[in-house]
Design an enzyme around this catalytic site. Structure first.
Site, PDB file in Angstrom:
ATOM      1  N   CYS A 124       0.846  -1.194   0.000  1.00 29.79           N
ATOM      2  CA  CYS A 124       0.000   0.000   0.000  1.00 29.79           C
ATOM      3  C   CYS A 124       0.888   1.253   0.000  1.00 29.79           C
ATOM      4  CB  CYS A 124      -0.982  -0.033   1.163  1.00 29.79           C
ATOM      5  SG  CYS A 124      -2.383   1.102   0.941  1.00 29.79           S
ATOM      6  N   HIS A 225      -3.566  -4.907   0.738  1.00 28.77           N
ATOM      7  CA  HIS A 225      -2.992  -5.335   2.015  1.00 28.77           C
ATOM      8  C   HIS A 225      -3.004  -6.853   2.118  1.00 28.77           C
ATOM      9  CE1 HIS A 225      -2.563  -1.491   4.286  1.00 28.77           C
ATOM     10  NE2 HIS A 225      -3.470  -1.082   3.408  1.00 28.77           N
ATOM     11  N   GLU A 227      -1.557  -8.700   4.217  1.00 28.30           N
ATOM     12  CA  GLU A 227      -1.618  -9.132   5.624  1.00 28.30           C
ATOM     13  C   GLU A 227      -3.045  -9.155   6.149  1.00 28.30           C
ATOM     14  OE1 GLU A 227      -1.517  -4.625   6.136  1.00 28.30           O
ATOM     15  OE2 GLU A 227      -1.009  -6.131   4.637  1.00 28.30           O
TER      16      GLU A 227
END
Length: 253
Positions: A124, A225, A227
């Site tokens: 990002c 993202h 994660e």
């Protein structure tokens, strides 16, 4: 040996935490999303959080990979943008405003890692930092369109069906992800002019850049993202595998 992977984060005052002891409210803490550390450890890496005080060149003597995490906008002075939009607010008291200390640290870290052939994953904001560190620019504010890019409600999920990323054939991103993917999204800025050696390898249908890389180097930037994806995102496995290869090469006599 498991590869050591550095993760960047933010620095904020303790006063931002609910029920923080007022005696220590003006003290700062270094923070990073634990999702990164958890996912990287699960993939076989040894995650470590990097403070701004960790010398980029010095720590790159130890690290086998670097992850530049998400967060607030980069200061426009870093890439030749309009500085009149900058608000004079302390980034330690408001983690969403520009933080030149973080910008300078992460740019230096990207350059130090790149010079040493250390794998870099930018996520990002981290993808934008990667592009700026190599001389590129940013789009300061994406126009509203059919595809939702600033979508906080779907950010910590697998995303919305309108957010499909298509990759260039033969690119590192295509090899890692295996074809078009639906991802989450939480950004209002994007990569503009590419930095030196940077190639755009993934876009959404409206043309917004969603992945970049530097051909010939273990460098990848993704605008979503990984994660926060509910499913396992292959990009995190890639950076651990690339880190393991780097460690093996460095350890060879």
């Amino acid at each position: 040996m498991r590869p050591l992977i550095g993760i960047t984060g933010r620095r904020v005052r303790l006063s931002l935490l609910q029920d923080a002891d007022p005696r220590y409210g003006d003290r700062c803490i270094d923070t990073a999303m634990s999702d990164f550390a958890t996912r990287l450890a699960e993939a076989g890496g040894l995650p470590v959080h990097l403070s701004y005080d960790t010398d980029p060149a010095g720590v790159c003597e130890w690290l086998s990979a670097v992850v530049i995490s998400g967060g607030q906008d980069m200061h426009p002075a870093c890439w030749g943008g309009d500085t009149s939009v900058v608000r004079d607010i302390d980034p330690r008291s408001n983690p969403m405003v520009h933080d030149r200390e973080r910008d300078d640290y992460e740019v230096a870290l990207v350059r130090a890692a790149f010079d040493r052939g250390i794998p870099v994953l930018g996520v990002c904001r981290g993808m934008q930092v990667l592009n700026v560190a190599l001389g590129g620019s940013l789009v300061p504010d994406l126009p509203e369109g059919a595809i939702g890019h600033l979508s906080p409600d779907v950010a910590p999920t697998d995303g919305a069906v309108d957010h499909v990323v298509t990759f260039e054939d033969g690119s590192l991103a295509a090899q890692i992800l295996g074809g078009d993917v639906i991802t989450n999204s939480w950004h209002h800025q994007a990569v503009g002019r590419c930095g030196a050696g940077v190639a755009v390898t993934g876009r959404t249908a409206d043309g917004v850049v969603e992945s970049i890389e530097v051909p010939g180097h273990p460098v990848l930037g993704v605008q979503w993202h990984p994660e926060w994806m509910t499913s396992s995102d292959p990009t995190l496995g890639w950076v651990v595998a690339a880190a393991a290869r780097h460690l093996e090469q460095r350890s060879s006599p």
